[in-house]
Design a protein around this motif. Structure first.
Motif, PDB file in Angstrom:
ATOM      1  N   VAL A  97       0.857  -1.317  -0.129  1.00 43.12           N
ATOM      2  CA  VAL A  97      -0.027  -0.127   0.144  1.00 43.12           C
ATOM      3  C   VAL A  97       0.815   1.092   0.296  1.00 43.12           C
ATOM      4  CG1 VAL A  97      -1.271   0.975   1.236  1.00 43.12           C
ATOM      5  CG2 VAL A  97      -1.393  -1.010   1.179  1.00 43.12           C
ATOM      6  N   GLU A  98       0.920   2.242  -0.560  1.00 41.83           N
ATOM      7  CA  GLU A  98       1.090   3.200  -1.414  1.00 41.83           C
ATOM      8  C   GLU A  98       0.570   4.702  -0.239  1.00 41.83           C
ATOM      9  OE1 GLU A  98       4.959   3.298  -3.737  1.00 41.83           O
ATOM     10  OE2 GLU A  98       3.409   2.516  -4.846  1.00 41.83           O
ATOM     11  N   ALA A  99       0.835   6.053   0.123  1.00 40.95           N
ATOM     12  CA  ALA A  99      -0.162   7.095   0.462  1.00 40.95           C
ATOM     13  C   ALA A  99       0.695   8.349   0.488  1.00 40.95           C
ATOM     14  CB  ALA A  99      -1.174   6.199   1.287  1.00 40.95           C
ATOM     15  N   ALA A 100      -0.228   9.217  -0.246  1.00 37.24           N
ATOM     16  CA  ALA A 100       0.221  10.633   0.250  1.00 37.24           C
ATOM     17  C   ALA A 100      -0.562  11.171   1.624  1.00 37.24           C
ATOM     18  CB  ALA A 100      -0.474  11.176  -0.974  1.00 37.24           C
ATOM     19  N   VAL A 101       0.668  11.593   2.166  1.00 37.23           N
ATOM     20  CA  VAL A 101       0.207  12.478   3.672  1.00 37.23           C
ATOM     21  C   VAL A 101       0.006  13.377   4.086  1.00 37.23           C
ATOM     22  CG1 VAL A 101       0.704  11.569   5.867  1.00 37.23           C
ATOM     23  CG2 VAL A 101       1.137   9.496   4.407  1.00 37.23           C
ATOM     24  N   GLY A 102      -0.628  14.084   4.966  1.00 35.61           N
ATOM     25  CA  GLY A 102      -0.784  15.016   5.078  1.00 35.61           C
ATOM     26  C   GLY A 102      -0.587  16.071   3.698  1.00 35.61           C
ATOM     27  N   ALA A 103       0.032  17.766   3.779  1.00 40.39           N
ATOM     28  CA  ALA A 103       0.083  17.995   2.760  1.00 40.39           C
ATOM     29  C   ALA A 103      -0.180  17.343   0.717  1.00 40.39           C
ATOM     30  CB  ALA A 103       0.565  19.269   2.966  1.00 40.39           C
ATOM     31  N   ASP A 104       0.663  16.739   1.270  1.00 39.55           N
ATOM     32  CA  ASP A 104       1.145  15.919  -0.267  1.00 39.55           C
ATOM     33  C   ASP A 104      -0.462  15.283   0.306  1.00 39.55           C
ATOM     34  OD1 ASP A 104       3.891  16.547   1.262  1.00 39.55           O
ATOM     35  OD2 ASP A 104       3.965  15.177  -0.964  1.00 39.55           O
ATOM     36  N   ALA A 105      -1.267  14.750   0.706  1.00 36.95           N
ATOM     37  CA  ALA A 105      -2.779  13.606   0.525  1.00 36.95           C
ATOM     38  C   ALA A 105      -3.237  14.833   0.189  1.00 36.95           C
ATOM     39  CB  ALA A 105      -2.725  12.972   1.386  1.00 36.95           C
ATOM     40  N   PHE A 106      -3.452  15.791   0.288  1.00 42.74           N
ATOM     41  CA  PHE A 106      -4.172  17.513   0.185  1.00 42.74           C
ATOM     42  C   PHE A 106      -4.144  17.634  -1.382  1.00 42.74           C
ATOM     43  CE2 PHE A 106      -5.482  21.600  -0.399  1.00 42.74           C
ATOM     44  CZ  PHE A 106      -6.530  21.382  -0.078  1.00 42.74           C
TER      45      PHE A 106
END
Length: 885
Positions: free
Chosen positions: A703-712
């Motif tokens: 599983v890969e995910a963007a987190v915090g401001a990068d996710a936004f």
């Protein structure tokens, strides 16, 4: 005497003699120079070398070990196994030769009723180093060994060293005499298999240098603090105490061997080669079980490749025994039942191990079916051409496309009396690795040789202050440039700096290293990387941007606060996703690896099937609900037993000391042992947006995910894209999927009609091309340059049809064209041409050479390509010239 009892008796004996009982270290070695724990002394190297102060004066353990360097001997000798257990007692500057000899003799020959092993002293021999008068005297003073059964041997046999400068010393080995039916008399000096080495006592008393070979070195001095390092082979003691012939027949291994016999219907002991195969299965299944128990998963690199090779050799051996269906469900259960008494921790992980084993076997059985067909055809071709070497490109194709390990290809070829062109295979593999490295973007810097760090580690530990501080002062105790210590470094130099204290986090536990700076009186440096090259030491790779930094300077280390906050969010997000996966899939979904840095997280977990879109959405929802609930994130330092009693998860393959750091998120919602940095509350993460879920092997998902401001930002980009599509297609947002599906269907239909049209056009050219065939000697040649065509398939199809129209006389067809702007040519020959010695492969290769590329293929049809489309007339001329020769 069962192996587990031998294990327990050893530890109890030394516990009664004031030794600290140390649990076995993981099979995954801490030492970056080796993949696995290959000997009992590996976990103790830092203490034996003096690199790290020993935490106890004396210790004892039973260490799990893996060695695969002589894997081909497994099953063929009574003592070669890939997994083995080495019992050892250790003294760090405490007792020495007298006690070591006395302890070993008492445990081996003492009464079984008193907790010892009860060997007959008359069957035990001892060897000592050629000039070690002291050791021989102590054998005679402390034991009742027959003086005639002590032999002196030279450096090759009775002097221990690592092969590197450092601690070394003479040793004394204990052997068991199997009896006259196993070989001639004369003791261990004869080198006969009659005498089985069961224990080695190393007297580490020298420091050596100028090491040229095992027998050529210089003894610099006597060590000020002498150590004892011993190793007793548990499997060897077991087969002697159980009265069996070899280690494959002991209680921890025999059940799998018997099951292999039962499943194959072949009796153990009836045929030598079948016996070898059954032993291979019993050894490799046990080794695979123990490796997976320590967190190794099957893969194509490093440790994962070794594990996969062991498992695939097991499958291959069962097939050679006539068993073609899956056997791992029963074989692994049998091995687990045999090993779990000695290693009860396997109880917790067996569900995961079993699932991985079954999935790996299923995948490989399919691989064997498809890959074996390719290899069989290739070997048939080699034999037809009276050759004996399978081409390296075939071996590479099997490896790259079918997942066939090169070792398996070589084994199968050898069984067929053939060789494999290993050199070409390695060249192709090297080219592939070079391409992969060119594509990779890694910041990890090359660390110096470990011996450089050992000296610096002797000056003390680097204190990590980064849990509480983002700035701290530390004295520069070492600077390393090009693998050697230097006194200073100036502007634009890239060096490693060792400090007494630092707030900068060193890459570990999946978390990337901090970014930051070192500043001091007269210098500034950017921190490029932070690593832990040896236990207790932190190395900063820096580029000096101003002034000069020197040993003895005080450096003010500063963490980039923005990057650290992002890293904290990503690491805590990894814990949330891990906990969410276990809620969604159950306790078998265990983390198998991770990587996180500011704005990004990646988590690998044990699972064999993809997550559906709904499951992925639910996973994301669970993790973000935990963020919304503002769960407190707390860290506590405590004894490991207390942490485990609270339900803290320890990750497979990670190493933990007696005291650990436990990270709670919402109390028991997520509770893991972890040395990373984290946010203070889950809401500080902000947002987790899963960007992908994919396979990283038959038994693991990622599983890969963007987190915090990068996710936004990622969600904003997706919203912008959707907005552009709605405007472009004049379709409401909710109707986009249906509209796009319509367009895709229309496009496929159009492509199909175009292909049919082009096929009809080409079919119409078959007869004219055949009619225009020219005579080249006694052969007809039909050659044409079609210009732009859709694909090489079109060229092959047209060449085959033209060949059919040319009749039974010797004929060659050469069809050239341009595919996506690049020239391609297909050459086909009929039976009569081939009987006349004209093969398509060499003709295609010659034509492709003119085009500036390469080519080849089978005698009846081959193809080639290049870069220079204007050279097609010359390429066809090359075919014509090739026919005329």
């Amino acid at each position: 005497m069962q192996t587990a009892e031998i294990h327990a008796r050893f530890l109890k004996y030394f516990e009664r003699r004031d030794h600290e009982i140390v649990p076995s270290a993981s099979l995954v070695s801490d030492d970056p120079a080796i993949m696995f724990t290959i000997a009992g002394m590996v976990p103790f190297i830092p203490y034996l070398s003096g690199r790290v102060p020993a935490p106890w004066p004396r210790a004892a353990d039973v260490q799990k070990c893996i060695r695969t360097n002589d894997i081909e001997e497994v099953g063929r000798t009574p003592r070669h196994g890939t997994f083995f257990q080495m019992a050892g007692n250790w003294s760090f500057g405490d007792y020495f030769k007298r006690e070591a000899i006395g302890y070993a003799w008492e445990l081996l020959t003492g009464s079984v009723d008193d907790g010892n092993y009860g060997f007959d002293p008359k069957r035990l021999w001892a060897t000592v180093y050629l000039t070690d008068d002291e050791a021989e005297r102590l054998w005679l003073e402390t034991t009742d060994i027959d003086p005639k059964q002590i032999q002196r041997l030279g450096l090759e046999d009775n002097y221990w060293m690592t092969g590197q400068p450092g601690p070394a010393g003479p040793d004394s080995e204990i052997f068991y005499d199997l009896g006259p039916e196993y070989g001639p008399e004369g003791g261990p000096a004869t080198g006969s298999d009659r005498y089985v080495e069961i224990w080695n006592l190393v007297f580490m008393q020298d420091e050596i240098a100028d090491v040229r070979s095992k027998t050529e070195f210089t003894i610099v001095r006597e060590l000020p603090s002498k150590n004892i390092d011993t190793g007793m082979g548990l499997e060897r003691i077991a087969f002697l105490k159980q009265g069996v012939e070899n280690m494959y027949e002991i209680d921890q291994v025999r059940p799998v061997l018997d099951l292999a016999s039962e499943l194959s219907g072949r009796r153990y002991g009836a045929d030598h080669e079948d016996d070898v195969r059954m032993r291979v299965v019993s050894d490799h299944v046990r080794s695979s079980l123990m490796l997976m128990g320590d967190g190794v998963t099957p893969g194509n690199e490093g440790r994962g490749y070794i594990l996969r090779r062991l498992m695939r050799r097991s499958v291959r051996a069962m097939r050679l025994l006539g068993v073609h269906e899956a056997t791992f469900p029963t074989l692994f259960r049998a091995s687990f039942d045999a090993m779990s008494t000695a290693y009860p921790e396997l109880q917790e992980s067996f569900g995961r191990i079993e699932r991985m084993a079954i999935a790996e076997e299923e995948t490989f059985l399919k691989t064997l079916e498809s890959g074996s067909t390719v290899l069989d055809l290739a070997m048939d071709g080699v034999r037809r051409d009276s050759g004996h070497v399978v081409p390296g490109k075939t071996a590479f194709l099997l490896h790259d496309t079918y997942g066939f390990p090169i070792d398996l290809t070589m084994e199968i070829a050898e069984e067929a009396g053939l060789e494999v062109d290993r050199s070409t295979f390695e060249t192709l593999m090297s080219e592939q690795r070079t391409r992969a490295k060119a594509d990779a973007k890694s910041r990890r810097r090359q660390l110096a040789d470990l011996s450089v760090y050992s000296e610096l580690r002797g000056k003390g530990e680097t204190a990590f202050l980064g849990y509480d501080e983002l700035e701290a002062d530390g004295e520069v105790i070492g600077i390393i440039a090009d693998g050697a210590q230097v006194a200073s470094a100036g502007v634009d130099q890239e060096v490693e700096v060792i400090l007494t204290a630092t707030p900068l986090y060193a890459e570990s536990g999946g978390q990337d290293s901090d970014q930051g700076r070192l500043v001091g009186q007269g210098f500034e440096a950017d921190v490029l990387d932070v690593q832990r090259p040896v236990q207790g030491l932190i190395s900063h790779t820096v580029r000096v941007t101003a002034g000069s930094i020197a040993v003895g300077d005080v450096a003010h280390a500063v963490v980039d606060p923005l990057y650290r906050r992002g890293a904290n969010k990503a690491h805590t997000a990894t814990h949330l996703v891990h906990a969410a996966l276990r809620q969604l899939l159950g306790p078998d979904a265990v983390q198998a690896g991770s990587y996180n840095k500011a704005g990004y997280m990646r988590l690998d977990f044990s699972w064999s099937s993809p997550l559906s879109p709904d499951m992925r959405q639910e996973l994301e929802g669970i993790a973000n609900s935990a963020i919304r609930d503002d769960l407190p994130v707390e860290t506590r330092v405590m004894p490991i037993d207390e942490a485990k009693a609270l339900g803290a998860m320890s990750l497979f393959g990670e190493k933990y000391g007696s005291t650990v750091r436990m990270v709670d998120i919402g109390g028991p919602w997520s509770r893991e042992l972890c040395g990373g940095t984290h946010v203070g509350a889950s809401s500080q993460i902000g947002l987790i947006s899963i960007t992908s879920e994919s396979s990283v092997g038959s038994t693991a998902r990622r599983v890969e995910a963007a987190v915090g401001a990068d996710a936004f930002q990622q969600l904003v980009a997706e919203r912008t894209l959707v907005s552009e599509l709605t405007g472009m297609l004049k379709t409401p947002r909710e109707a986009l999927p249906g509209r796009i599906e319509e367009l895709v269907s229309s496009l496929k239909a159009a492509e199909k009609r175009i292909a049919e049209f082009e096929s009809k056009q080409l079919a119409g050219r078959v007869q004219p091309i055949a009619d225009a065939a020219e005579r080249v000697g006694g052969t007809r040649l039909a050659a044409v340059d079609l210009g732009a065509v859709g694909s090489q398939d079109d060229l092959r199809s047209l060449a085959a049809q033209v060949r059919e129209r040319l009749g039974v006389d010797a004929a060659v067809v050469a069809i050239g064209g341009s595919v996506d702007g690049k020239p391609a040519i297909v050459v086909a020959t009929n039976d009569a041409a081939r009987k006349a010695g004209i093969a398509a492969g060499p003709l295609a290769k010659a034509a492709a050479g003119v085009l500036g590329g390469g080519g080849g293929g089978k005698p009846d049809m081959a193809q080639g390509g290049g870069q220079d489309a204007s050279a097609m007339p010359a390429a066809i001329a090359a075919v014509r010239a090739g026919i005329g020769r």
